[in-house]
Structure formats: C-alpha cells, structure tokens
Design a protein around this motif. Structure first.
Motif, short mmCIF file in Angstrom:
data_model
loop_
_atom_site.label_atom_id
_atom_site.label_comp_id
_atom_site.label_asym_id
_atom_site.label_seq_id
_atom_site.Cartn_x
_atom_site.Cartn_y
_atom_site.Cartn_z
N GLU A 1 0.85 -1.19 0.00
CA GLU A 1 0.00 0.00 0.00
C GLU A 1 0.88 1.24 0.00
O GLU A 1 2.05 1.19 0.38
CB GLU A 1 -0.91 0.01 1.23
CG GLU A 1 -0.16 0.13 2.54
CD GLU A 1 -1.08 0.27 3.74
OE1 GLU A 1 -1.96 1.14 3.71
OE2 GLU A 1 -0.88 -0.47 4.71
N VAL A 2 0.30 2.35 -0.44
CA VAL A 2 1.00 3.64 -0.40
C VAL A 2 0.32 4.48 0.66
O VAL A 2 -0.90 4.66 0.64
CB VAL A 2 0.94 4.34 -1.77
CG1 VAL A 2 1.57 5.72 -1.69
CG2 VAL A 2 1.63 3.50 -2.83
N ARG A 3 1.11 4.96 1.59
CA ARG A 3 0.58 5.81 2.66
C ARG A 3 1.00 7.26 2.42
O ARG A 3 2.13 7.53 2.01
CB ARG A 3 1.10 5.37 4.03
CG ARG A 3 0.53 4.06 4.46
CD ARG A 3 0.62 3.94 5.94
NE ARG A 3 0.47 2.54 6.33
CZ ARG A 3 0.88 2.04 7.46
NH1 ARG A 3 1.49 2.80 8.34
NH2 ARG A 3 0.71 0.77 7.73
N LEU A 4 0.09 8.16 2.71
CA LEU A 4 0.36 9.59 2.58
C LEU A 4 0.79 10.12 3.95
O LEU A 4 0.07 9.97 4.94
CB LEU A 4 -0.87 10.34 2.09
CG LEU A 4 -0.75 11.86 2.07
CD1 LEU A 4 0.31 12.31 1.09
CD2 LEU A 4 -2.09 12.50 1.76
N ILE A 5 1.96 10.70 4.02
CA ILE A 5 2.46 11.33 5.23
C ILE A 5 2.33 12.83 5.02
O ILE A 5 3.06 13.42 4.22
CB ILE A 5 3.94 10.97 5.51
CG1 ILE A 5 4.17 9.46 5.43
CG2 ILE A 5 4.39 11.54 6.83
CD1 ILE A 5 3.35 8.64 6.39
#
Length: 171
Positions: free
Chosen positions: A142-146
């Motif tokens: 998954e790609v997480r937004l920080i």
C-alpha cells in the motif's frame, strides 16, 4: 602512545603550572629584599596551579567521569539534544527512492519493535510524502500519505510538539 587530546591537556597543565610557579617566584621574591609577600601574584599563581593540582590529586579519569556525569545530568539536556538532532533531520531533503519510517497503524499487539515500518518514498506533492509500504502476507503493498504541514521546524517547536505527544518507548 597517548592521544592528541591527552597530550594537549598535559601541555596545557604544564604551561599553566610554569606560569603559576613564575607568579609565586614574584610573590616570594619580596622576602629576599626583606619586604612583605605580594598577595596578587601569590593568588594568581595559585589560580594557575590549581587545575594541575586537582588533576594530580583526583586523577584524570575520575575527574573526567565526574564532569561527564555532571553534564549528562543537566536538567533537560537530553530533551534539548534530541530536539537539536530532530531539527537536523528535518533539514534532510526528502527524495524519491529513499527509506522512510512510518508509524504502524496496524500494530494491535502493542509490540514497540513493530511500532515503525520501513517504506520507500514513491512521490512528493503538495499534500505530503507518498510512501510505499512493504507488502503484508497475502496482500499487496500500500501507499501511505504522510502529510507535510511544516517539514522544517526549529528545535524549540519540535521540543514542545514532542512534549505534547510524549509517551514512553522501550528499546
């Protein structure tokens, strides 16, 4: 073979001692001429000799250990040092492909060793840093937004933010 630091301090103590002995020579030379001992060179000589006397009496290692403990126990020193290091890290430019540690939102068992997961920066935009997380068993990555509200913070801002969200982490 002695280290350069030890040689430097040995030479410094020797120079201070020589100067202190010279001052005492001036102070006691008045006795030769049947006059009184001069107080200023006597006290000045003692001040120059005192560091070498203390090192000889206490020992270099014990004196260093005492001073190191004294500085390490300075109130808030660890917090200020940590805030300074965090400020340095905040100035690190974020680049695509670099490793980025993300808090583990799926850590249900409370294991602090699993509290952070290493991912890779996939992209950057005005919303923040997009980090690709490693795939879990039986699922895709998954790609997480920080979010990046303010990537560069001063040490005092970091310190107050850390103290507001402070919690104990075992290592």
């Amino acid at each position: 073979r002695k280290s350069p630091t030890i040689l430097f301090y040995t030479m410094l103590y020797a120079a201070l001692s020589v100067h202190g002995i010279q001052e005492w020579w001036v102070a006691f030379s008045g006795l030769v001429h049947c006059s009184a001992i001069e107080i200023r060179p006597l006290l000045s000589g003692l001040a120059f000799l005192l560091p070498a006397i203390v090192v000889l009496a206490v020992g270099r290692k014990r004196l260093f250990g005492f001073m190191a403990r004294r500085f390490d126990r300075a109130m808030g020193r660890s917090l200020r040092d940590g805030a300074f290091m965090a400020e340095l890290l905040c100035t690190l430019p974020v680049k695509v492909g670099m490793k980025w540690w993300v808090p583990n939102s799926h850590d249900d068992d409370g294991d602090v060793q699993k509290a952070w997961i290493s991912g890779v920066v996939e992209s950057l935009d005005e919303n923040g840093i997009h980090v690709r997380m490693p795939p879990k068993l039986g699922s895709s990555s998954e790609v997480r937004l920080i979010p990046m509200t303010s990537h560069v913070m001063k040490a005092d801002e970091l310190l107050s933010a850390a103290q507001n969200g402070l919690r104990c982490v075992e290592w």
